[in-house]
Design a protein around this motif. Structure first.
Motif, PDB file in Angstrom:
ATOM      1  N   MET A   1       0.881  -1.396   0.266  1.00 51.59           N
ATOM      2  CA  MET A   1       0.095   0.114   0.077  1.00 51.59           C
ATOM      3  C   MET A   1       0.797   1.150   0.207  1.00 51.59           C
ATOM      4  O   MET A   1       1.924   1.169   0.156  1.00 51.59           O
ATOM      5  CB  MET A   1      -0.892   0.038   1.170  1.00 51.59           C
ATOM      6  CG  MET A   1      -0.073   0.240   2.407  1.00 51.59           C
ATOM      7  SD  MET A   1      -1.144   0.872   3.665  1.00 51.59           S
ATOM      8  CE  MET A   1       0.009   1.130   5.245  1.00 51.59           C
TER       9      MET A   1
ATOM     10  N   ARG B   1      -9.612   0.171   6.004  1.00 53.47           N
ATOM     11  CA  ARG B   1      -9.462   0.508   4.873  1.00 53.47           C
ATOM     12  C   ARG B   1      -9.842   1.965   4.997  1.00 53.47           C
ATOM     13  O   ARG B   1     -11.094   2.532   5.227  1.00 53.47           O
ATOM     14  CB  ARG B   1     -10.571   0.077   3.698  1.00 53.47           C
ATOM     15  CG  ARG B   1      -9.916   0.752   2.179  1.00 53.47           C
ATOM     16  CD  ARG B   1     -11.087   0.122   1.079  1.00 53.47           C
ATOM     17  NE  ARG B   1     -12.011   0.704   1.389  1.00 53.47           N
ATOM     18  CZ  ARG B   1     -13.358   0.821   0.574  1.00 53.47           C
ATOM     19  NH1 ARG B   1     -13.161   0.006  -0.587  1.00 53.47           N
ATOM     20  NH2 ARG B   1     -14.430   1.742   0.733  1.00 53.47           N
TER      21      ARG B   1
ATOM     22  N   GLU C   1      -3.326   4.073   2.784  1.00 54.57           N
ATOM     23  CA  GLU C   1      -4.477   3.371   2.359  1.00 54.57           C
ATOM     24  C   GLU C   1      -5.061   2.476   3.270  1.00 54.57           C
ATOM     25  O   GLU C   1      -6.427   2.144   3.305  1.00 54.57           O
ATOM     26  CB  GLU C   1      -4.068   2.585   1.134  1.00 54.57           C
ATOM     27  CG  GLU C   1      -3.682   3.501  -0.189  1.00 54.57           C
ATOM     28  CD  GLU C   1      -3.098   2.801  -1.300  1.00 54.57           C
ATOM     29  OE1 GLU C   1      -3.423   3.351  -2.328  1.00 54.57           O
ATOM     30  OE2 GLU C   1      -2.292   1.907  -1.186  1.00 54.57           O
ATOM     31  N   TYR C   2      -4.499   1.689   4.362  1.00 58.42           N
ATOM     32  CA  TYR C   2      -4.913   0.960   5.303  1.00 58.42           C
ATOM     33  C   TYR C   2      -4.348   1.230   6.280  1.00 58.42           C
ATOM     34  O   TYR C   2      -3.141   1.889   6.464  1.00 58.42           O
ATOM     35  CB  TYR C   2      -4.693  -0.482   4.820  1.00 58.42           C
ATOM     36  CG  TYR C   2      -5.309  -1.091   3.662  1.00 58.42           C
ATOM     37  CD1 TYR C   2      -6.843  -1.462   3.808  1.00 58.42           C
ATOM     38  CD2 TYR C   2      -4.613  -0.853   2.511  1.00 58.42           C
ATOM     39  CE1 TYR C   2      -7.579  -1.849   2.746  1.00 58.42           C
ATOM     40  CE2 TYR C   2      -5.511  -1.185   1.229  1.00 58.42           C
ATOM     41  CZ  TYR C   2      -6.904  -1.705   1.556  1.00 58.42           C
ATOM     42  OH  TYR C   2      -7.528  -1.901   0.298  1.00 58.42           O
TER      43      TYR C   2
ATOM     44  N   ARG D   1      -3.732  -0.179  10.785  1.00 57.36           N
ATOM     45  CA  ARG D   1      -4.108  -1.039  11.999  1.00 57.36           C
ATOM     46  C   ARG D   1      -4.527  -0.391  13.231  1.00 57.36           C
ATOM     47  O   ARG D   1      -3.803   0.525  13.477  1.00 57.36           O
ATOM     48  CB  ARG D   1      -2.811  -2.046  12.360  1.00 57.36           C
ATOM     49  CG  ARG D   1      -3.131  -2.835  13.505  1.00 57.36           C
ATOM     50  CD  ARG D   1      -1.804  -3.692  13.931  1.00 57.36           C
ATOM     51  NE  ARG D   1      -0.654  -2.976  14.536  1.00 57.36           N
ATOM     52  CZ  ARG D   1      -0.778  -2.510  15.960  1.00 57.36           C
ATOM     53  NH1 ARG D   1      -1.548  -3.197  16.448  1.00 57.36           N
ATOM     54  NH2 ARG D   1       0.109  -1.785  16.361  1.00 57.36           N
TER      55      ARG D   1
ATOM     56  N   GLY E   1     -13.455   5.043   7.693  1.00 55.03           N
ATOM     57  CA  GLY E   1     -13.244   3.973   6.852  1.00 55.03           C
ATOM     58  C   GLY E   1     -13.858   2.842   7.104  1.00 55.03           C
ATOM     59  O   GLY E   1     -14.784   2.563   7.772  1.00 55.03           O
TER      60      GLY E   1
ATOM     61  N   THR F   1      -2.909   7.002  10.151  1.00 55.46           N
ATOM     62  CA  THR F   1      -4.073   6.798   9.197  1.00 55.46           C
ATOM     63  C   THR F   1      -3.764   7.344   7.733  1.00 55.46           C
ATOM     64  O   THR F   1      -4.750   7.374   6.789  1.00 55.46           O
ATOM     65  CB  THR F   1      -5.207   7.495   9.725  1.00 55.46           C
ATOM     66  OG1 THR F   1      -4.848   9.111  10.179  1.00 55.46           O
ATOM     67  CG2 THR F   1      -5.689   6.892  11.292  1.00 55.46           C
TER      68      THR F   1
ATOM     69  N   ILE G   1      -8.146  -3.963  10.947  1.00 56.88           N
ATOM     70  CA  ILE G   1      -7.394  -3.115   9.695  1.00 56.88           C
ATOM     71  C   ILE G   1      -8.439  -2.326   9.121  1.00 56.88           C
ATOM     72  O   ILE G   1      -9.701  -2.971   8.850  1.00 56.88           O
ATOM     73  CB  ILE G   1      -7.008  -4.201   8.883  1.00 56.88           C
ATOM     74  CG1 ILE G   1      -5.728  -5.262   9.335  1.00 56.88           C
ATOM     75  CG2 ILE G   1      -6.075  -3.446   7.845  1.00 56.88           C
ATOM     76  CD1 ILE G   1      -4.703  -4.639   9.995  1.00 56.88           C
TER      77      ILE G   1
ATOM     78  N   ASP H   1       1.675  -3.605   3.912  1.00 61.03           N
ATOM     79  CA  ASP H   1       0.191  -3.601   4.215  1.00 61.03           C
ATOM     80  C   ASP H   1       0.264  -3.662   5.733  1.00 61.03           C
ATOM     81  O   ASP H   1       1.120  -4.811   6.097  1.00 61.03           O
ATOM     82  CB  ASP H   1      -0.573  -4.593   3.644  1.00 61.03           C
ATOM     83  CG  ASP H   1      -0.836  -4.175   2.254  1.00 61.03           C
ATOM     84  OD1 ASP H   1      -0.559  -3.102   1.744  1.00 61.03           O
ATOM     85  OD2 ASP H   1      -1.527  -5.060   1.499  1.00 61.03           O
TER      86      ASP H   1
ATOM     87  N   GLU I   1     -11.900  -3.963   7.401  1.00 60.21           N
ATOM     88  CA  GLU I   1     -11.489  -4.851   6.255  1.00 60.21           C
ATOM     89  C   GLU I   1     -11.287  -6.346   7.079  1.00 60.21           C
ATOM     90  O   GLU I   1     -11.619  -7.381   6.490  1.00 60.21           O
ATOM     91  CB  GLU I   1     -10.177  -4.648   5.870  1.00 60.21           C
ATOM     92  CG  GLU I   1     -10.061  -3.473   4.724  1.00 60.21           C
ATOM     93  CD  GLU I   1     -10.273  -4.318   3.468  1.00 60.21           C
ATOM     94  OE1 GLU I   1     -11.132  -3.743   2.813  1.00 60.21           O
ATOM     95  OE2 GLU I   1      -9.765  -5.130   3.108  1.00 60.21           O
TER      96      GLU I   1
END
Ligand SMILES: NC(=O)c1ccc[n+]([C@@H]2O[C@H](COP(=O)([O-])OP(=O)(O)OC[C@H]3O[C@@H](n4cnc5c(N)ncnc54)[C@H](O)[C@@H]3O)[C@@H](O)[C@H]2O)c1
Ligand SMILES: [Zn+2]
Ligand SMILES: [Zn+2]
Length: 350
Positions: free
Chosen positions: A1, A31, A122-123, A125, A64, A119, A29, A19, A67
């Motif tokens: 990512m 998105r 793209e992703y 935790r 977001g 943040t 996780i 990622d 995921e």
């Protein structure tokens, strides 16, 4: 990512990184669908927050879609739309039990984009997901909810609640950036008699009027102390403001905020400071003032979310610029030159 990676003072890049993965059973996780930049990110880039190491992904505000969830997550499932708050909370330590999530002892507090990856990616935790994210009400848009990740709870908790704003108070807000404006919007909920916004930027002072400031002072041209003396001086014994909120984070603005308060007044510092400021105790010792400092807890998020969803707080005005998720260079440039660009919050979305 891809993500915004910090490479030391003044340096960052939108670049390819691995990622994120679930590391603990409480993780999710997310998105990232909408994300923004904070004044604190500018402080980090100035080198004011030295615990942010090179290689860290910046950012602590996002909305977001979930995921993936860890085995210990009970309230989120993939596909949920969530607010990722700037503060994470273990939920069980001494401070979390008191709602003081900012001070979490067990790996929460302000960690995203600070001590763990953030943040602006793209992703992301998110640890302790059950306590650190909020399901988003259907009707609100991503960018409206995004304003709840940091600025609204910060202005409200660290400015308005810590400063103890009461009906009829005269409130000064030094710094009319997004956080100062959020403090103005939050103070409005308590019917102060006057809100005085002080900033060096006319664009931001103009915005302050829309958020409810009754008096605006550009302190590059006008002495705020004189304006406040005139405003409060005719009410016997009330020279100075009842509550003075600092929302910049420099020694000069902290000292100004202290100077503006009346005897028995309250000074609420919100700004992130990278340098010591002088406390003039020789003048202050007999003034019976209260000074508060604070890292936001975001314990007010559910209440503020109801106020946003019901339209009591109009958050649309905060968003001045829109970008695609891969346009961080432009977005940082526009946000960093707010006096020229008129930027308040910039939103980057997919
Ligand atoms: N305590 C917390 O938990 C917390 C959380 C979030 C942000 N913050 C901090 O709050 C502060 C404000 O955040 P922001 O996003 O609104 O930042 P910002 O940089 O967008 O806004 C700061 C404002 O201060 C004004 N300013 C600068 N120097 C000034 C001076 N000498 N006199 C008057 N005004 C001056 C600028 O023109 C600008 O409008 C920052 O220090 C940020 O790091 C603290
Ligand atoms: Zn922030
Ligand atoms: Zn905790």
């Amino acid at each position: 990512m891809r993500a915004v990676v910090y490479h030391g003072p003044g340096q960052k890049a939108w670049e390819e990184v691995p990622d994120p993965e679930i590391l603990d059973e409480g993780d999710i996780i997310v998105r990232v669908d909408a994300v923004t930049i904070c004044g604190t990110d500018l402080h980090i880039l100035k080198g004011d927050v030295p615990e942010v190491h090179q290689g860290r992904i910046l950012g602590h505000e996002a909305v977001g879609t979930v995921e993936e969830v860890g085995d210990g997550v009970h309230t989120m499932t993939p596909g949920d739309r969530v607010l990722v708050s700037c503060i994470s909370a273990c939920g069980t330590c001494r401070f979390c039990r008191e709602g003081r999530y900012g001070q979490c002892l067990c790996g929460g507090g302000w960690v995203l984009g600070h001590t763990i990856d953030g943040t602006q990616a793209e992703y992301v935790r998110v640890p302790f997901a059950d306590m650190s994210t909020y399901r988003v009400p259907g009707a609100a848009t991503d960018e409206e909810i995004l304003m709840l990740a940091d600025i609204l709870p910060t202005g409200y908790e660290v400015g308005v609640l810590a400063g103890g704003v009461r009906p009829g108070d005269v409130v000064a807000v030094v710094g009319a950036g997004p956080v100062g404006l959020a403090a103005i919007a939050g103070a409005q909920l308590y019917s102060p008699s006057h809100i005085v916004a002080i900033d060096l930027s006319d664009a931001r002072l103009e915005a302050a009027k829309h958020f409810g400031a009754d008096v605006i002072v550009n302190n590059s041209r006008q002495d705020p102390l004189e304006v406040i003396r005139e405003l409060t001086g005719d009410l016997a014994g009330r020279l100075g403001v009842d509550v003075s909120i600092e929302a910049v984070g420099t020694p000069a603005t902290f000292e100004l905020a202290v100077q503006l308060a009346r005897p028995c007044g309250r000074i609420a510092n919100i700004g992130v400071h990278g340098k010591s400021a002088t406390l003039h105790l020789d003048e202050l010792w007999s003034k019976d003032i209260t000074i508060t400092t604070g890292l936001v807890d975001t314990s007010s998020t559910p209440a503020l979310m109801r106020l946003v969803a019901s339209g009591e707080i109009d958050v649309k005005r905060f968003v001045t610029h829109h970008f695609g998720l891969d346009e961080f260079d432009e977005a940082y440039d526009v946000f960093g030159r707010a006096a020229d660009t008129g930027a308040l919050k910039v939103v980057l979305s997919r």
